[in-house]
Design a protein around this motif. Sequence first.
Motif, PDB file in Angstrom:
ATOM      1  N   HIS A   6      15.814  14.149  -5.016  1.00 46.83           N
ATOM      2  CA  HIS A   6      17.041  15.323  -4.857  1.00 46.83           C
ATOM      3  C   HIS A   6      18.089  14.721  -6.186  1.00 46.83           C
ATOM      4  CE1 HIS A   6      19.966  18.153  -3.188  1.00 46.83           C
ATOM      5  NE2 HIS A   6      20.790  17.135  -3.693  1.00 46.83           N
ATOM      6  N   THR A 105      16.207  25.755  -5.216  1.00 47.24           N
ATOM      7  CA  THR A 105      16.471  24.989  -6.535  1.00 47.24           C
ATOM      8  C   THR A 105      16.181  23.872  -6.829  1.00 47.24           C
ATOM      9  OG1 THR A 105      18.729  24.464  -7.529  1.00 47.24           O
ATOM     10  CG2 THR A 105      18.799  25.753  -6.115  1.00 47.24           C
ATOM     11  N   GLU A 209      14.105  13.008   0.852  1.00 44.34           N
ATOM     12  CA  GLU A 209      15.242  12.003   1.020  1.00 44.34           C
ATOM     13  C   GLU A 209      16.235  10.931   1.358  1.00 44.34           C
ATOM     14  OE1 GLU A 209      19.484  11.797  -1.302  1.00 44.34           O
ATOM     15  OE2 GLU A 209      18.860  12.613   0.769  1.00 44.34           O
ATOM     16  N   HIS A 296      28.099  18.294  -1.151  1.00 43.18           N
ATOM     17  CA  HIS A 296      28.347  16.819  -1.043  1.00 43.18           C
ATOM     18  C   HIS A 296      29.743  15.750  -0.614  1.00 43.18           C
ATOM     19  CE1 HIS A 296      25.748  16.749  -5.153  1.00 43.18           C
ATOM     20  NE2 HIS A 296      25.138  16.621  -3.959  1.00 43.18           N
ATOM     21  N   ARG A 403      27.267  16.881 -15.456  1.00 46.60           N
ATOM     22  CA  ARG A 403      26.088  18.558 -15.277  1.00 46.60           C
ATOM     23  C   ARG A 403      27.086  19.724 -15.938  1.00 46.60           C
ATOM     24  NH1 ARG A 403      21.011  17.083 -15.729  1.00 46.60           N
ATOM     25  NH2 ARG A 403      20.738  15.220 -13.267  1.00 46.60           N
TER      26      ARG A 403
HETATM   27  C1  HEM Z   1      22.214  12.336   0.938  1.00 45.64           C
HETATM   28  C2  HEM Z   1      22.401  14.006   0.392  1.00 45.64           C
HETATM   29  C3  HEM Z   1      22.299  13.813  -0.797  1.00 45.64           C
HETATM   30  C4  HEM Z   1      22.294  13.184  -1.913  1.00 45.64           C
HETATM   31  C5  HEM Z   1      21.631  12.078  -1.764  1.00 45.64           C
HETATM   32  C6  HEM Z   1      22.471  13.703  -2.916  1.00 45.64           C
HETATM   33  C7  HEM Z   1      22.270  13.917  -4.238  1.00 45.64           C
HETATM   34  C8  HEM Z   1      21.968  14.344  -5.360  1.00 45.64           C
HETATM   35  C9  HEM Z   1      22.440  14.246  -6.760  1.00 45.64           C
HETATM   36  C10 HEM Z   1      21.910  12.563  -7.200  1.00 45.64           C
HETATM   37  C11 HEM Z   1      22.065  15.585  -7.217  1.00 45.64           C
HETATM   38  C12 HEM Z   1      21.585  15.163  -9.098  1.00 45.64           C
HETATM   39  C13 HEM Z   1      23.144  15.525  -9.509  1.00 45.64           C
HETATM   40  C14 HEM Z   1      22.317  15.266 -11.004  1.00 45.64           C
HETATM   41  O1  HEM Z   1      21.905  14.617 -12.118  1.00 45.64           O
HETATM   42  O2  HEM Z   1      22.865  16.139 -11.472  1.00 45.64           O
HETATM   43  C15 HEM Z   1      22.307  16.525  -6.299  1.00 45.64           C
HETATM   44  C16 HEM Z   1      21.413  17.752  -7.343  1.00 45.64           C
HETATM   45  C17 HEM Z   1      21.946  18.749  -5.979  1.00 45.64           C
HETATM   46  N1  HEM Z   1      21.901  18.658  -4.959  1.00 45.64           N
HETATM   47 FE1  HEM Z   1      22.211  17.009  -3.656  1.00 45.64          FE
HETATM   48  N2  HEM Z   1      22.060  15.268  -2.387  1.00 45.64           N
HETATM   49  C18 HEM Z   1      22.495  15.543  -0.995  1.00 45.64           C
HETATM   50  C19 HEM Z   1      22.663  16.346  -0.149  1.00 45.64           C
HETATM   51  C20 HEM Z   1      23.603  17.852  -1.095  1.00 45.64           C
HETATM   52  C21 HEM Z   1      23.823  18.823   0.053  1.00 45.64           C
HETATM   53  C22 HEM Z   1      24.087  18.954   1.963  1.00 45.64           C
HETATM   54  C23 HEM Z   1      23.980  20.420  -0.713  1.00 45.64           C
HETATM   55  C24 HEM Z   1      24.209  21.711  -0.762  1.00 45.64           C
HETATM   56  C25 HEM Z   1      24.573  21.167   0.846  1.00 45.64           C
HETATM   57  C26 HEM Z   1      23.387  19.555  -2.468  1.00 45.64           C
HETATM   58  C27 HEM Z   1      23.199  20.151  -2.949  1.00 45.64           C
HETATM   59  C28 HEM Z   1      23.002  19.443  -3.847  1.00 45.64           C
HETATM   60  C29 HEM Z   1      22.597  21.013  -5.111  1.00 45.64           C
HETATM   61  C30 HEM Z   1      22.300  22.325  -5.215  1.00 45.64           C
HETATM   62  C31 HEM Z   1      22.072  20.385  -6.413  1.00 45.64           C
HETATM   63  C32 HEM Z   1      21.450  21.013  -7.752  1.00 45.64           C
HETATM   64  C33 HEM Z   1      19.432  20.979  -7.356  1.00 45.64           C
HETATM   65  C34 HEM Z   1      19.029  21.421  -8.707  1.00 45.64           C
HETATM   66  O3  HEM Z   1      19.039  22.228  -9.120  1.00 45.64           O
HETATM   67  O4  HEM Z   1      17.707  20.492  -9.100  1.00 45.64           O
HETATM   68  N3  HEM Z   1      23.153  18.276  -2.313  1.00 45.64           N
HETATM   69  N4  HEM Z   1      21.904  16.357  -5.422  1.00 45.64           N
END
Ligand code: HEM
Length: 542
Positions: A6, A105, A209, A296, A403
């Motif tokens: 992720h 996404t 993840e 997050h 980002r």
């Molecule tokens: C333990 C849970 C989670 C972890 C470790 C995690 C970690 C991450 C990481 C590392 C990124 C990439 C950051 C970057 O380099 O731009 C990311 C992107 C993102 N996360 Fe999470 N996240 C978690 C849970 C969530 C939750 C609960 C949501 C929303 C309800 C969320 C929504 C998003 C979105 C929308 C992106 C961009 C995705 C894309 O367009 O590729 N995440 N997250």
Amino acid sequence: MPRLRHGATISLDAFQAATESVAARSADVPLAFAAAVPTDVQDFDFLFPALQDDPANLLPTSRATRDNLVKLGRVMRDTGGGPGADSEIPAAYTYFGQFVDHDVTLETTSATADQLVHPDLVPQSLDHIRTTIRNLRTATLDLDSVYGLPAPRNGGRMGVGRVSPLNGTTKPLLRPRGKDDRNDVPREPRNTDLTHDRAALIGDPRNDENTIIAQLQVAFLRAHNTLVGQGRPFREARKLLRQHYQHVVISDFLPRICDPTIVRNIVRRGNRVYDALAEPFFLPLEYAVAAYRFGHSMIRADYDFNLNFNTSGEPGTFPATLGLLFTFTALSGGFDPVPGTGTDTLPENWIIEWERFVDVGKPFNKARRLDPKLVEPLFELRDITGAPEAGDKARLAVRNLLRGYLLRLPTGQAVARALQAKWDNPVLTPAQVAQGAASQEQVQVLTEAGFLDRTPLWYYILAEANVLGQGQHLGPVGSILVAEVLVGLVRRSEDSILRTRNWKPSLPSARPNKFELADLLRLGGVLPERGRRKAAAVEAEG
Ligand code: HEM
């Protein structure tokens, strides 16, 4: 499909090669693979492209801005927790939110984590963003993460993995009561090639993840199989599950995480700013890179997970820390707590007890407040082997802010003003942004950086949720962005319930005409039925 974390960064070419390798492999393995085409490559764009014409709508382009974003991200770490840190939202919705994100996404092309944290980072040009940045998921609520390749399929049924027995007789080695073997995602066998070692065979490998989202994936697979077991052919079961999932998003998830009045308005009267049916179709960057990352802030540092891993303090039990929840996944933990010692699949003592995550009449894990604070483990992100990432690459808040800068996101105030043309929403004053900050340290960085009246969009959404949503749900700008996009995507989806006349949920539910996440978990046989009776009784009394 090789492991893909992720937030991982791979090139478009690499993604396509991986997809093709899966398609090729599906021809010569004994399992029949899911019929769904994995992904179309679809565009991102700005919801308000005109804002790009005036630099005052964006963060200033300078080394100082980049450095201040890093400073702000670093002070978003929550070292406190304790009472008052929780919302009333059951924690299952945090991971349902992550699941929806993965259905909609996947942006892997803008910059690697190394490039992102480089001190010379500057925003990309508009032209570059428009021609290069691609969404690698179908941005509709069609469950491509469940039905897409390489998910194994056997006739009409989706493949489900088996947990590994431990045969323990005491906590923390017990299998939770009433759980059968089919409680893991399907996995590849052990492999010395790390990218395949016990990698999840699921439509979106990011759903492996952490253990909570992986268990949610299992629930969806099992729910599909229940529908097939009741005599429905594959396509009919898929359609029914998709539609009930869309209903959960609109009628259960959105009203909990957004301002419910805004959600109701959008569902009844239609979208005002985002037209998801327009061609060429695009997914707004303001949504993917800022607004939808609200989740997050809802993540907890530890959970009351099951009879073994909980916060009771009973002998033999341990809190399910985020660190442990990363361990038994192919993506974040590498699966072996100590090299070479891990099981082939999820150990049976790590099957989730969902009744601790949804509101079915028992005490449940609560998501944390929606505010500009993230728990400490999110500042210690790991790589695919489970080893810690270095420096700011490990700090999720810093990565989100950088980002947004890289991808030229308009400030929160600019987006709020642009929405005012269609929505009568307020724009946060500098004093309100400061009020929404989670600490004095944050106020200081915001003030010194000039971010009080030009606030990075992701931070603005969280500060707004804190001030105008009391930390219980998103504020107006966050609610409008998230609800307009998700309702719009439901409208665009295959089998859309919003394009089917008089659609109503038809699967068993605790409340009449309202199929909720808990009902979906019951359909998958992963949440005890007695919860349904209790919820119905509460409804009757109420
Ligand atoms: C333990 C849970 C989670 C972890 C470790 C995690 C970690 C991450 C990481 C590392 C990124 C990439 C950051 C970057 O380099 O731009 C990311 C992107 C993102 N996360 Fe999470 N996240 C978690 C849970 C969530 C939750 C609960 C949501 C929303 C309800 C969320 C929504 C998003 C979105 C929308 C992106 C961009 C995705 C894309 O367009 O590729 N995440 N997250």
